[in-house]
Design a protein around this motif. Structure first.
Motif, PDB file in Angstrom:
ATOM      1  N   ASN A  16       0.577  -0.983  -0.184  1.00  0.00           N
ATOM      2  CA  ASN A  16      -0.098   0.066   0.011  1.00  0.00           C
ATOM      3  C   ASN A  16       0.766   0.835   0.083  1.00  0.00           C
ATOM      4  OD1 ASN A  16       1.428  -0.475   3.436  1.00  0.00           O
ATOM      5  ND2 ASN A  16      -0.861   0.374   3.474  1.00  0.00           N
ATOM      6  N   TRP A  17       1.881   1.101  -0.401  1.00  0.00           N
ATOM      7  CA  TRP A  17       3.074   2.306  -0.127  1.00  0.00           C
ATOM      8  C   TRP A  17       4.106   1.907  -1.802  1.00  0.00           C
ATOM      9  CZ3 TRP A  17       3.563   6.065   3.043  1.00  0.00           C
ATOM     10  CH2 TRP A  17       2.442   6.271   4.484  1.00  0.00           C
ATOM     11  N   ASP A  30       4.144   7.758  -0.859  1.00  0.00           N
ATOM     12  CA  ASP A  30       2.312   7.789  -0.753  1.00  0.00           C
ATOM     13  C   ASP A  30       2.093   6.595  -0.241  1.00  0.00           C
ATOM     14  OD1 ASP A  30       2.021  10.242  -1.464  1.00  0.00           O
ATOM     15  OD2 ASP A  30       2.549  10.109  -3.631  1.00  0.00           O
ATOM     16  N   GLU A  32      -1.625   4.424   1.038  1.00  0.00           N
ATOM     17  CA  GLU A  32      -3.387   4.025   1.553  1.00  0.00           C
ATOM     18  C   GLU A  32      -3.133   3.209   3.020  1.00  0.00           C
ATOM     19  OE1 GLU A  32      -4.978   5.452  -2.197  1.00  0.00           O
ATOM     20  OE2 GLU A  32      -4.858   3.214  -1.877  1.00  0.00           O
ATOM     21  N   LEU A  41      -9.926   4.997   4.432  1.00  0.00           N
ATOM     22  CA  LEU A  41      -9.091   4.636   3.618  1.00  0.00           C
ATOM     23  C   LEU A  41      -8.113   6.454   3.543  1.00  0.00           C
ATOM     24  CD1 LEU A  41      -7.200   2.829   2.386  1.00  0.00           C
ATOM     25  CD2 LEU A  41      -8.206   3.885   0.475  1.00  0.00           C
ATOM     26  N   TYR A  42      -6.737   6.257   4.345  1.00  0.00           N
ATOM     27  CA  TYR A  42      -6.189   7.643   4.358  1.00  0.00           C
ATOM     28  C   TYR A  42      -5.007   7.325   3.577  1.00  0.00           C
ATOM     29  CZ  TYR A  42      -8.751   8.080   9.023  1.00  0.00           C
ATOM     30  OH  TYR A  42      -9.337   9.039  10.085  1.00  0.00           O
ATOM     31  N   LYS A  43      -4.806   8.570   2.821  1.00  0.00           N
ATOM     32  CA  LYS A  43      -3.726   9.287   1.750  1.00  0.00           C
ATOM     33  C   LYS A  43      -2.958  10.181   2.765  1.00  0.00           C
ATOM     34  CE  LYS A  43      -6.322   9.329  -2.225  1.00  0.00           C
ATOM     35  NZ  LYS A  43      -6.269   8.196  -2.810  1.00  0.00           N
ATOM     36  N   ARG A  45       1.182  10.416   3.630  1.00  0.00           N
ATOM     37  CA  ARG A  45       2.776  11.260   2.445  1.00  0.00           C
ATOM     38  C   ARG A  45       3.929  11.726   3.142  1.00  0.00           C
ATOM     39  NH1 ARG A  45       3.334  15.282  -2.772  1.00  0.00           N
ATOM     40  NH2 ARG A  45       2.335  13.313  -3.619  1.00  0.00           N
ATOM     41  N   SER A  60      -5.487  12.742   2.869  1.00  0.00           N
ATOM     42  CA  SER A  60      -7.529  12.836   2.817  1.00  0.00           C
ATOM     43  C   SER A  60      -7.354  11.869   3.710  1.00  0.00           C
ATOM     44  CB  SER A  60      -7.015  12.966   1.338  1.00  0.00           C
ATOM     45  OG  SER A  60      -6.694  12.203   1.094  1.00  0.00           O
TER      46      SER A  60
END
Lengths: 131, 390
Positions: A16-17, A30, A32, A41-43, A45, A60
Protein backbone atom coordinates in the motif's frame (compact mmCIF):
# COMPACT_ATOMS: atom_id res chain seq x y z
CA UNK A 1 21.67 4.54 4.07
CA UNK A 2 20.97 5.60 0.49
CA UNK A 3 17.51 6.74 -0.53
CA UNK A 4 17.36 3.98 -3.12
CA UNK A 5 17.63 1.39 -0.34
CA UNK A 6 14.73 3.03 1.45
CA UNK A 7 12.57 2.76 -1.68
CA UNK A 8 13.50 -0.88 -2.25
CA UNK A 9 12.65 -1.81 1.35
CA UNK A 10 9.29 -0.06 1.12
CA UNK A 11 8.35 -1.76 -2.15
CA UNK A 12 9.47 -5.12 -0.92
CA UNK A 13 7.48 -4.95 2.32
CA UNK A 14 4.37 -2.90 1.63
CA UNK A 15 1.71 -3.22 -1.04
CA UNK A 16 0.00 0.00 0.00
CA UNK A 17 3.06 2.32 -0.27
CA UNK A 18 4.84 3.62 -3.40
CA UNK A 19 8.04 5.65 -3.42
CA UNK A 20 10.01 7.87 -5.77
CA UNK A 21 13.13 10.01 -5.45
CA UNK A 22 13.02 13.64 -6.57
CA UNK A 23 16.05 15.85 -7.33
CA UNK A 24 18.17 12.88 -6.21
CA UNK A 25 17.86 13.89 -2.56
CA UNK A 26 14.18 13.90 -1.61
CA UNK A 27 12.29 10.68 -1.06
CA UNK A 28 8.50 10.89 -1.50
CA UNK A 29 6.45 7.93 -0.25
CA UNK A 30 2.71 7.84 -0.84
CA UNK A 31 0.57 5.40 1.08
CA UNK A 32 -3.03 4.37 1.51
CA UNK A 33 -3.74 3.17 5.03
CA UNK A 34 -6.84 1.70 6.63
CA UNK A 35 -5.90 1.35 10.31
CA UNK A 36 -8.96 -0.71 11.34
CA UNK A 37 -11.80 -2.64 9.75
CA UNK A 38 -14.21 0.27 10.21
CA UNK A 39 -11.79 3.07 9.23
CA UNK A 40 -11.84 5.13 6.05
CA UNK A 41 -8.86 4.93 3.71
CA UNK A 42 -6.28 7.61 4.57
CA UNK A 43 -3.89 8.96 1.98
CA UNK A 44 -0.57 9.77 3.63
CA UNK A 45 2.67 11.25 2.30
CA UNK A 46 6.15 10.92 3.78
CA UNK A 47 8.82 13.37 2.55
CA UNK A 48 12.35 12.52 3.62
CA UNK A 49 15.85 13.83 3.17
CA UNK A 50 18.83 12.00 4.59
CA UNK A 51 19.92 13.53 7.88
CA UNK A 52 16.56 15.15 8.53
CA UNK A 53 13.48 13.82 10.19
CA UNK A 54 10.69 12.67 7.88
CA UNK A 55 7.81 15.02 7.23
CA UNK A 56 4.62 12.92 7.48
CA UNK A 57 1.33 14.43 6.42
CA UNK A 58 -2.19 13.03 6.13
CA UNK A 59 -3.50 14.27 2.76
CA UNK A 60 -7.05 13.01 3.05
CA UNK A 61 -9.61 12.81 4.48
CA UNK A 62 -9.43 16.03 6.52
CA UNK A 63 -8.51 15.32 10.12
CA UNK A 64 -10.86 16.67 12.74
CA UNK A 65 -10.45 17.93 16.28
CA UNK A 66 -12.37 16.69 19.29
CA UNK A 67 -14.74 19.47 20.39
CA UNK A 68 -12.87 21.95 22.59
CA UNK A 69 -9.37 20.93 21.43
CA UNK A 70 -7.22 23.40 19.54
CA UNK A 71 -4.61 21.06 18.10
CA UNK A 72 -4.23 17.50 16.88
CA UNK A 73 -2.40 15.14 19.25
CA UNK A 74 1.25 14.24 18.72
CA UNK A 75 1.99 16.59 15.83
CA UNK A 76 4.78 19.11 15.29
CA UNK A 77 4.08 22.82 15.49
CA UNK A 78 5.07 23.33 11.84
CA UNK A 79 2.46 24.37 9.26
CA UNK A 80 0.54 21.33 8.01
CA UNK A 81 0.82 19.68 11.46
CA UNK A 82 3.20 16.86 10.46
CA UNK A 83 2.86 13.75 12.63
CA UNK A 84 5.31 13.30 15.46
CA UNK A 85 5.77 9.56 15.55
CA UNK A 86 8.82 8.95 17.71
CA UNK A 87 10.93 10.33 20.46
CA UNK A 88 14.32 8.72 19.88
CA UNK A 89 13.46 5.40 18.19
CA UNK A 90 14.35 6.55 14.66
CA UNK A 91 17.86 7.35 13.48
CA UNK A 92 17.50 9.40 10.28
CA UNK A 93 20.95 8.37 9.06
CA UNK A 94 20.50 4.61 9.14
CA UNK A 95 17.02 3.31 10.01
CA UNK A 96 14.62 1.95 7.40
CA UNK A 97 11.37 3.88 7.05
CA UNK A 98 9.73 0.62 5.96
CA UNK A 99 10.44 -0.88 9.37
CA UNK A 100 9.59 2.11 11.51
CA UNK A 101 7.74 5.20 10.26
CA UNK A 102 5.27 3.25 8.11
CA UNK A 103 4.24 1.04 11.03
CA UNK A 104 3.91 4.00 13.35
CA UNK A 105 1.67 5.87 10.87
CA UNK A 106 -0.90 3.08 11.19
CA UNK A 107 -0.85 3.44 14.95
CA UNK A 108 -1.01 7.21 14.86
CA UNK A 109 -4.14 7.00 12.68
CA UNK A 110 -5.60 4.25 14.85
CA UNK A 111 -5.29 6.27 18.05
CA UNK A 112 -6.16 9.55 16.33
CA UNK A 113 -9.57 8.08 15.41
CA UNK A 114 -10.26 7.34 19.07
CA UNK A 115 -8.94 10.73 20.16
CA UNK A 116 -11.20 12.53 17.64
CA UNK A 117 -14.25 10.84 19.22
CA UNK A 118 -13.29 10.79 22.90
CA UNK A 119 -10.71 13.55 23.41
CA UNK A 120 -8.26 11.03 24.86
CA UNK A 121 -5.07 9.65 23.37
CA UNK A 122 -4.77 6.04 24.50
CA UNK A 123 -1.70 5.21 22.41
CA UNK A 124 0.96 6.27 24.91
CA UNK A 125 3.80 8.72 24.32
CA UNK A 126 5.31 11.83 25.85
CA UNK A 127 3.29 14.66 27.47
CA UNK A 128 0.34 12.42 28.37
CA UNK A 129 -1.67 15.36 29.74
CA UNK A 130 -1.07 17.67 26.85
CA UNK A 131 -3.43 16.11 24.33
CA UNK B 1 -2.01 -16.41 16.58
CA UNK B 2 -4.84 -14.17 17.71
CA UNK B 3 -6.54 -11.57 15.53
CA UNK B 4 -6.79 -8.04 16.81
CA UNK B 5 -10.32 -7.01 17.75
CA UNK B 6 -10.18 -3.92 15.53
CA UNK B 7 -9.27 -5.79 12.34
CA UNK B 8 -12.56 -7.70 12.21
CA UNK B 9 -15.74 -5.75 11.71
CA UNK B 10 -18.00 -8.15 13.58
CA UNK B 11 -15.58 -8.31 16.51
CA UNK B 12 -15.21 -4.52 16.60
CA UNK B 13 -18.97 -4.02 16.83
CA UNK B 14 -19.38 -6.69 19.49
CA UNK B 15 -16.43 -5.30 21.45
CA UNK B 16 -18.02 -1.83 21.41
CA UNK B 17 -21.45 -3.18 22.36
CA UNK B 18 -19.91 -5.15 25.20
CA UNK B 19 -18.01 -2.10 26.46
CA UNK B 20 -21.18 -0.01 26.24
CA UNK B 21 -22.90 -2.43 28.61
CA UNK B 22 -19.87 -2.18 30.91
CA UNK B 23 -20.40 1.51 31.47
CA UNK B 24 -24.14 0.93 31.95
CA UNK B 25 -23.87 -1.45 34.87
CA UNK B 26 -22.56 -1.19 38.42
CA UNK B 27 -18.83 -0.66 38.39
CA UNK B 28 -16.52 -2.90 40.41
CA UNK B 29 -16.50 -0.57 43.44
CA UNK B 30 -20.29 -0.36 43.55
CA UNK B 31 -20.62 -4.08 43.02
CA UNK B 32 -18.37 -4.65 46.02
CA UNK B 33 -20.44 -2.24 48.09
CA UNK B 34 -23.64 -4.07 47.12
CA UNK B 35 -22.08 -7.40 48.07
CA UNK B 36 -20.97 -6.03 51.43
CA UNK B 37 -24.37 -4.59 52.25
CA UNK B 38 -26.14 -7.68 51.01
CA UNK B 39 -23.81 -9.77 53.17
CA UNK B 40 -24.45 -7.64 56.26
CA UNK B 41 -28.24 -7.70 55.78
CA UNK B 42 -28.21 -11.49 55.20
CA UNK B 43 -26.15 -12.11 58.30
CA UNK B 44 -28.40 -9.92 60.41
CA UNK B 45 -31.55 -11.71 59.22
CA UNK B 46 -30.09 -15.19 59.61
CA UNK B 47 -28.96 -14.47 63.15
CA UNK B 48 -32.23 -12.88 64.23
CA UNK B 49 -34.59 -14.69 66.59
CA UNK B 50 -38.07 -15.63 65.48
CA UNK B 51 -39.75 -15.97 62.11
CA UNK B 52 -36.77 -15.22 59.88
CA UNK B 53 -34.12 -17.19 61.68
CA UNK B 54 -32.53 -19.56 59.12
CA UNK B 55 -34.28 -17.92 56.20
CA UNK B 56 -32.95 -18.57 52.70
CA UNK B 57 -31.71 -15.28 51.25
CA UNK B 58 -30.86 -14.70 47.60
CA UNK B 59 -30.76 -12.17 44.81
CA UNK B 60 -33.49 -11.92 42.20
CA UNK B 61 -34.19 -9.82 39.14
CA UNK B 62 -31.59 -8.13 36.95
CA UNK B 63 -28.85 -8.38 39.58
CA UNK B 64 -29.34 -12.14 39.73
CA UNK B 65 -29.52 -12.38 35.93
CA UNK B 66 -26.49 -10.16 35.30
CA UNK B 67 -28.54 -7.72 33.24
CA UNK B 68 -28.55 -4.53 35.32
CA UNK B 69 -28.60 -1.21 33.48
CA UNK B 70 -27.93 2.19 34.97
CA UNK B 71 -31.22 4.11 34.87
CA UNK B 72 -31.36 7.41 33.03
CA UNK B 73 -30.53 10.50 35.08
CA UNK B 74 -32.04 10.86 38.51
CA UNK B 75 -32.98 7.24 39.10
CA UNK B 76 -31.10 4.69 41.14
CA UNK B 77 -30.09 1.11 40.54
CA UNK B 78 -32.76 -1.12 41.95
CA UNK B 79 -31.43 -4.39 43.39
CA UNK B 80 -33.85 -7.07 44.50
CA UNK B 81 -33.45 -9.74 47.15
CA UNK B 82 -35.67 -12.50 48.49
CA UNK B 83 -35.94 -13.68 52.09
CA UNK B 84 -37.66 -17.06 52.03
CA UNK B 85 -38.92 -18.96 55.09
CA UNK B 86 -40.37 -22.45 55.30
CA UNK B 87 -43.56 -21.56 57.19
CA UNK B 88 -46.93 -22.67 55.88
CA UNK B 89 -48.31 -19.49 54.39
CA UNK B 90 -51.89 -20.83 54.61
CA UNK B 91 -51.68 -20.55 58.39
CA UNK B 92 -50.00 -17.15 58.60
CA UNK B 93 -51.75 -13.94 57.55
CA UNK B 94 -49.71 -12.15 54.88
CA UNK B 95 -49.52 -8.94 56.94
CA UNK B 96 -48.01 -10.71 59.92
CA UNK B 97 -45.05 -11.83 57.82
CA UNK B 98 -44.69 -8.44 56.20
CA UNK B 99 -44.98 -6.43 59.44
CA UNK B 100 -42.66 -8.73 61.36
CA UNK B 101 -40.07 -8.36 58.68
CA UNK B 102 -40.49 -4.60 58.62
CA UNK B 103 -40.03 -4.37 62.39
CA UNK B 104 -36.98 -6.62 62.21
CA UNK B 105 -35.36 -4.42 59.59
CA UNK B 106 -36.24 -1.23 61.45
CA UNK B 107 -34.66 -2.60 64.62
CA UNK B 108 -31.20 -2.61 63.07
CA UNK B 109 -28.96 0.20 64.25
CA UNK B 110 -27.10 0.54 60.97
CA UNK B 111 -29.85 0.74 58.40
CA UNK B 112 -33.09 0.87 60.41
CA UNK B 113 -33.62 4.49 59.46
CA UNK B 114 -33.21 3.70 55.73
CA UNK B 115 -36.27 1.43 55.73
CA UNK B 116 -39.11 2.43 53.46
CA UNK B 117 -42.14 0.13 53.34
CA UNK B 118 -43.44 -0.62 49.82
CA UNK B 119 -46.38 -2.67 48.65
CA UNK B 120 -44.49 -5.99 48.47
CA UNK B 121 -41.04 -5.25 49.78
CA UNK B 122 -39.00 -3.37 52.32
CA UNK B 123 -36.80 -0.87 50.59
CA UNK B 124 -33.42 0.12 52.01
CA UNK B 125 -32.70 3.53 50.61
CA UNK B 126 -28.96 4.14 50.72
CA UNK B 127 -27.74 7.66 50.06
CA UNK B 128 -25.73 6.60 47.03
CA UNK B 129 -26.77 5.41 43.58
CA UNK B 130 -28.78 2.32 44.54
CA UNK B 131 -31.44 0.94 46.80
CA UNK B 132 -32.20 -2.63 47.87
CA UNK B 133 -35.68 -4.09 47.71
CA UNK B 134 -36.10 -7.08 50.01
CA UNK B 135 -39.23 -9.23 49.94
CA UNK B 136 -40.15 -11.50 52.85
CA UNK B 137 -41.73 -14.69 51.50
CA UNK B 138 -42.89 -18.21 52.36
CA UNK B 139 -42.22 -21.36 50.36
CA UNK B 140 -45.39 -22.28 48.48
CA UNK B 141 -44.90 -26.02 49.08
CA UNK B 142 -46.90 -27.34 46.19
CA UNK B 143 -45.58 -29.40 43.27
CA UNK B 144 -42.38 -29.97 45.26
CA UNK B 145 -40.71 -26.92 43.75
CA UNK B 146 -38.78 -25.08 46.48
CA UNK B 147 -38.38 -22.05 44.26
CA UNK B 148 -42.10 -21.25 44.12
CA UNK B 149 -42.79 -18.66 46.78
CA UNK B 150 -45.72 -16.75 48.21
CA UNK B 151 -45.24 -13.01 48.58
CA UNK B 152 -47.32 -10.78 50.87
CA UNK B 153 -48.83 -8.05 48.73
CA UNK B 154 -50.27 -5.14 50.70
CA UNK B 155 -51.98 -3.64 47.66
CA UNK B 156 -53.74 -6.94 46.88
CA UNK B 157 -54.33 -7.65 50.58
CA UNK B 158 -53.24 -11.19 50.02
CA UNK B 159 -50.48 -13.62 49.24
CA UNK B 160 -49.40 -13.71 45.59
CA UNK B 161 -47.33 -16.40 43.88
CA UNK B 162 -43.89 -15.75 42.44
CA UNK B 163 -40.88 -17.74 41.24
CA UNK B 164 -37.88 -15.48 40.69
CA UNK B 165 -35.25 -18.21 41.17
CA UNK B 166 -37.08 -20.50 38.74
CA UNK B 167 -37.09 -17.63 36.26
CA UNK B 168 -33.34 -17.08 36.72
CA UNK B 169 -32.64 -20.78 36.14
CA UNK B 170 -34.79 -20.68 32.99
CA UNK B 171 -32.84 -17.63 31.77
CA UNK B 172 -29.50 -19.33 32.50
CA UNK B 173 -30.54 -22.47 30.71
CA UNK B 174 -31.02 -20.38 27.58
CA UNK B 175 -27.33 -19.59 27.40
CA UNK B 176 -25.39 -21.90 29.66
CA UNK B 177 -24.57 -24.31 26.82
CA UNK B 178 -22.97 -21.50 24.87
CA UNK B 179 -19.20 -21.97 24.93
CA UNK B 180 -18.27 -20.69 21.50
CA UNK B 181 -18.42 -16.94 21.96
CA UNK B 182 -17.23 -15.00 18.96
CA UNK B 183 -15.45 -12.26 20.92
CA UNK B 184 -13.48 -14.75 22.98
CA UNK B 185 -11.33 -15.44 19.93
CA UNK B 186 -10.00 -11.90 20.29
CA UNK B 187 -9.22 -11.78 24.02
CA UNK B 188 -6.12 -13.63 25.17
CA UNK B 189 -6.89 -16.12 27.93
CA UNK B 190 -10.61 -16.24 27.22
CA UNK B 191 -10.45 -19.58 25.44
CA UNK B 192 -9.54 -21.22 28.73
CA UNK B 193 -11.95 -19.27 30.90
CA UNK B 194 -14.92 -19.93 28.67
CA UNK B 195 -14.69 -23.63 29.42
CA UNK B 196 -14.81 -23.13 33.18
CA UNK B 197 -17.96 -22.66 35.16
CA UNK B 198 -18.91 -19.01 35.43
CA UNK B 199 -19.09 -17.42 38.86
CA UNK B 200 -22.52 -16.16 39.92
CA UNK B 201 -21.55 -12.51 40.07
CA UNK B 202 -19.48 -12.78 36.94
CA UNK B 203 -17.71 -9.61 35.96
CA UNK B 204 -18.81 -8.23 32.65
CA UNK B 205 -16.08 -9.69 30.48
CA UNK B 206 -17.25 -13.19 31.28
CA UNK B 207 -20.86 -12.58 30.41
CA UNK B 208 -22.78 -14.21 27.65
CA UNK B 209 -24.11 -12.55 24.49
CA UNK B 210 -27.67 -13.02 25.77
CA UNK B 211 -26.95 -11.05 28.95
CA UNK B 212 -25.28 -8.23 27.03
CA UNK B 213 -28.12 -8.20 24.52
CA UNK B 214 -30.72 -7.80 27.28
CA UNK B 215 -28.73 -4.90 28.76
CA UNK B 216 -28.54 -3.16 25.39
CA UNK B 217 -32.19 -3.64 24.53
CA UNK B 218 -33.12 -2.20 27.93
CA UNK B 219 -30.84 0.78 27.39
CA UNK B 220 -32.24 1.32 23.88
CA UNK B 221 -35.74 1.26 25.43
CA UNK B 222 -34.76 3.96 27.93
CA UNK B 223 -33.50 6.23 25.17
CA UNK B 224 -36.21 5.42 22.61
CA UNK B 225 -39.06 6.11 25.05
CA UNK B 226 -37.52 9.14 26.71
CA UNK B 227 -40.28 11.65 27.61
CA UNK B 228 -43.00 9.10 26.86
CA UNK B 229 -42.15 6.57 29.52
CA UNK B 230 -45.81 5.59 29.86
CA UNK B 231 -45.46 3.69 26.55
CA UNK B 232 -42.24 1.90 27.47
CA UNK B 233 -42.25 -1.89 27.97
CA UNK B 234 -41.09 -3.18 31.35
CA UNK B 235 -37.70 -4.83 31.82
CA UNK B 236 -39.26 -8.21 32.58
CA UNK B 237 -41.10 -8.15 29.24
CA UNK B 238 -37.90 -7.31 27.34
CA UNK B 239 -35.76 -9.79 29.25
CA UNK B 240 -38.24 -12.63 28.77
CA UNK B 241 -38.77 -11.94 25.10
CA UNK B 242 -35.08 -11.59 24.22
CA UNK B 243 -34.30 -14.82 26.10
CA UNK B 244 -37.27 -16.69 24.63
CA UNK B 245 -36.23 -15.81 21.09
CA UNK B 246 -32.55 -16.59 21.69
CA UNK B 247 -31.23 -19.62 19.90
CA UNK B 248 -27.55 -19.86 20.79
CA UNK B 249 -26.22 -16.98 18.66
CA UNK B 250 -22.54 -16.48 19.47
CA UNK B 251 -22.36 -12.69 19.23
CA UNK B 252 -24.23 -9.78 20.78
CA UNK B 253 -24.90 -8.36 17.33
CA UNK B 254 -26.49 -11.56 16.04
CA UNK B 255 -28.52 -12.06 19.22
CA UNK B 256 -30.30 -8.71 18.82
CA UNK B 257 -30.56 -9.07 15.06
CA UNK B 258 -32.29 -12.43 15.38
CA UNK B 259 -34.43 -11.18 18.27
CA UNK B 260 -35.94 -8.44 16.07
CA UNK B 261 -36.44 -10.83 13.17
CA UNK B 262 -38.04 -13.62 15.20
CA UNK B 263 -40.25 -11.19 17.08
CA UNK B 264 -41.78 -9.98 13.82
CA UNK B 265 -42.27 -13.56 12.67
CA UNK B 266 -43.97 -14.49 15.95
CA UNK B 267 -46.35 -11.52 15.79
CA UNK B 268 -47.22 -12.37 12.19
CA UNK B 269 -47.82 -16.00 13.18
CA UNK B 270 -50.29 -15.06 15.93
CA UNK B 271 -51.99 -12.59 13.61
CA UNK B 272 -52.76 -15.41 11.14
CA UNK B 273 -55.01 -16.85 13.81
CA UNK B 274 -56.31 -13.42 14.85
CA UNK B 275 -54.55 -13.80 18.17
CA UNK B 276 -52.83 -11.12 20.18
CA UNK B 277 -49.11 -11.77 20.74
CA UNK B 278 -48.31 -12.03 24.45
CA UNK B 279 -45.33 -12.45 26.73
CA UNK B 280 -45.96 -14.80 29.63
CA UNK B 281 -43.89 -15.82 32.60
CA UNK B 282 -41.99 -18.94 31.45
CA UNK B 283 -42.11 -20.47 34.94
CA UNK B 284 -45.67 -19.38 35.86
CA UNK B 285 -47.49 -19.62 32.54
CA UNK B 286 -50.75 -18.27 33.95
CA UNK B 287 -49.00 -14.95 34.56
CA UNK B 288 -49.28 -12.80 31.43
CA UNK B 289 -46.78 -9.94 31.55
CA UNK B 290 -48.45 -8.07 28.69
CA UNK B 291 -52.14 -8.04 29.65
CA UNK B 292 -52.20 -4.33 28.89
CA UNK B 293 -51.38 -4.95 25.22
CA UNK B 294 -54.90 -6.26 24.85
CA UNK B 295 -56.73 -3.51 26.75
CA UNK B 296 -54.57 -0.67 25.48
CA UNK B 297 -53.57 -1.39 21.85
CA UNK B 298 -51.39 1.69 21.55
CA UNK B 299 -48.93 0.03 23.94
CA UNK B 300 -48.57 -2.92 21.59
CA UNK B 301 -48.24 -0.62 18.57
CA UNK B 302 -45.54 1.35 20.40
CA UNK B 303 -43.73 -1.92 21.15
CA UNK B 304 -43.82 -3.00 17.51
CA UNK B 305 -42.45 0.37 16.44
CA UNK B 306 -39.75 0.08 19.09
CA UNK B 307 -38.59 -3.30 17.77
CA UNK B 308 -38.72 -2.01 14.19
CA UNK B 309 -36.56 0.93 15.17
CA UNK B 310 -34.07 -1.41 16.82
CA UNK B 311 -34.08 -3.60 13.73
CA UNK B 312 -33.43 -0.58 11.49
CA UNK B 313 -30.55 0.51 13.75
CA UNK B 314 -29.07 -2.99 13.56
CA UNK B 315 -29.17 -2.95 9.76
CA UNK B 316 -27.41 0.42 9.74
CA UNK B 317 -24.80 -0.71 12.26
CA UNK B 318 -23.94 -3.56 9.93
CA UNK B 319 -23.10 -1.23 7.06
CA UNK B 320 -21.84 2.02 8.58
CA UNK B 321 -18.16 2.94 8.61
CA UNK B 322 -16.13 5.38 10.71
CA UNK B 323 -17.99 8.52 11.72
CA UNK B 324 -21.37 7.21 10.59
CA UNK B 325 -20.97 4.17 12.81
CA UNK B 326 -19.93 6.31 15.78
CA UNK B 327 -22.90 8.65 15.32
CA UNK B 328 -25.28 5.68 15.32
CA UNK B 329 -23.82 4.34 18.56
CA UNK B 330 -23.97 7.78 20.22
CA UNK B 331 -27.55 8.39 19.17
CA UNK B 332 -28.69 4.96 20.30
CA UNK B 333 -26.88 4.48 23.60
CA UNK B 334 -25.76 7.97 24.67
CA UNK B 335 -22.65 10.03 23.80
CA UNK B 336 -20.90 9.62 27.16
CA UNK B 337 -21.51 5.88 27.13
CA UNK B 338 -20.11 5.60 23.62
CA UNK B 339 -17.01 7.69 24.42
CA UNK B 340 -16.29 5.63 27.48
CA UNK B 341 -16.58 2.42 25.51
CA UNK B 342 -14.40 3.60 22.62
CA UNK B 343 -11.70 4.84 25.00
CA UNK B 344 -11.62 1.43 26.70
CA UNK B 345 -11.39 -0.21 23.29
CA UNK B 346 -8.32 1.98 22.61
CA UNK B 347 -6.75 1.10 25.94
CA UNK B 348 -7.28 -2.59 25.24
CA UNK B 349 -5.58 -2.41 21.84
CA UNK B 350 -2.73 -0.32 23.31
CA UNK B 351 -2.25 -3.05 25.92
CA UNK B 352 -2.13 -5.72 23.20
CA UNK B 353 0.49 -3.60 21.46
CA UNK B 354 2.58 -3.21 24.60
CA UNK B 355 2.52 -6.99 25.04
CA UNK B 356 3.90 -7.31 21.50
CA UNK B 357 0.90 -9.19 20.18
CA UNK B 358 0.36 -6.80 17.28
CA UNK B 359 1.63 -6.25 13.77
CA UNK B 360 0.73 -4.38 10.61
CA UNK B 361 -0.86 -5.93 7.54
CA UNK B 362 1.32 -5.52 4.47
CA UNK B 363 -1.54 -5.05 2.00
CA UNK B 364 -3.74 -2.55 3.81
CA UNK B 365 -1.57 -1.08 6.56
CA UNK B 366 -4.18 -2.32 9.04
CA UNK B 367 -3.24 -2.91 12.66
CA UNK B 368 -3.46 -6.67 13.16
CA UNK B 369 -2.67 -9.55 15.45
CA UNK B 370 0.91 -10.71 14.91
CA UNK B 371 1.60 -14.16 13.57
CA UNK B 372 -0.70 -14.45 10.57
CA UNK B 373 0.54 -14.50 6.99
CA UNK B 374 1.12 -11.06 5.52
CA UNK B 375 1.46 -9.34 8.89
CA UNK B 376 4.74 -7.60 9.74
CA UNK B 377 6.00 -7.58 13.29
CA UNK B 378 5.21 -4.36 15.13
CA UNK B 379 7.90 -1.99 16.37
CA UNK B 380 7.48 -0.05 19.59
CA UNK B 381 7.68 3.75 19.53
CA UNK B 382 6.98 6.76 21.73
CA UNK B 383 4.64 9.32 20.17
CA UNK B 384 6.08 12.77 20.78
CA UNK B 385 5.11 16.26 19.70
CA UNK B 386 4.67 19.85 20.61
CA UNK B 387 7.95 21.10 19.13
CA UNK B 388 9.21 22.16 15.72
CA UNK B 389 10.24 19.55 13.20
CA UNK B 390 13.34 21.37 11.95
Amino acid sequence: MRLQQQVIAVHRNWDNWRGKIKYRRILILDGEVRPSAISPLYKVRISFEIGKNPFVKVLSPNLKLYPGKTSLPHVFSDPGSPLCLFWHEFDNTKDLIAETIIKWITWWLFFYEIWAETGEWTGGGTHPDRW
Amino acid sequence: MQKLVSQDRKAFIDDMLKRITESLQLNATRRKLVEERYGAVSKFIEQSEGLFHDARIYAQGSYRLGTTVRPRQGDEFDLDFVVQIDRDWRNVPFNIVYNNFRRLMESNGNWGNLVEPKSRCIQLNYADEFHMDIIPTCTENQFGDKNRIMVPDRAEHNWVISNPEGYALWFEKKYIQQKDIYLHNFYPGMEIRAAQELPKDDPNHLKQPLQHAVQLVKRYRDIYFENRENLAPSSIVLTTLVAQLYNGENSIYDTINKFAQRFNESVAFERQYSRQFHVTNPVLPQEIFTKKWETDPKLFRAFIEFVNSLSQLWRELNEAMGNDLFELLKKSFGTGTFEDAYKKHGEFVAEMRKKEKTGIHRETGMAAGFGAAGVHRDKQNTFDGGRWLK
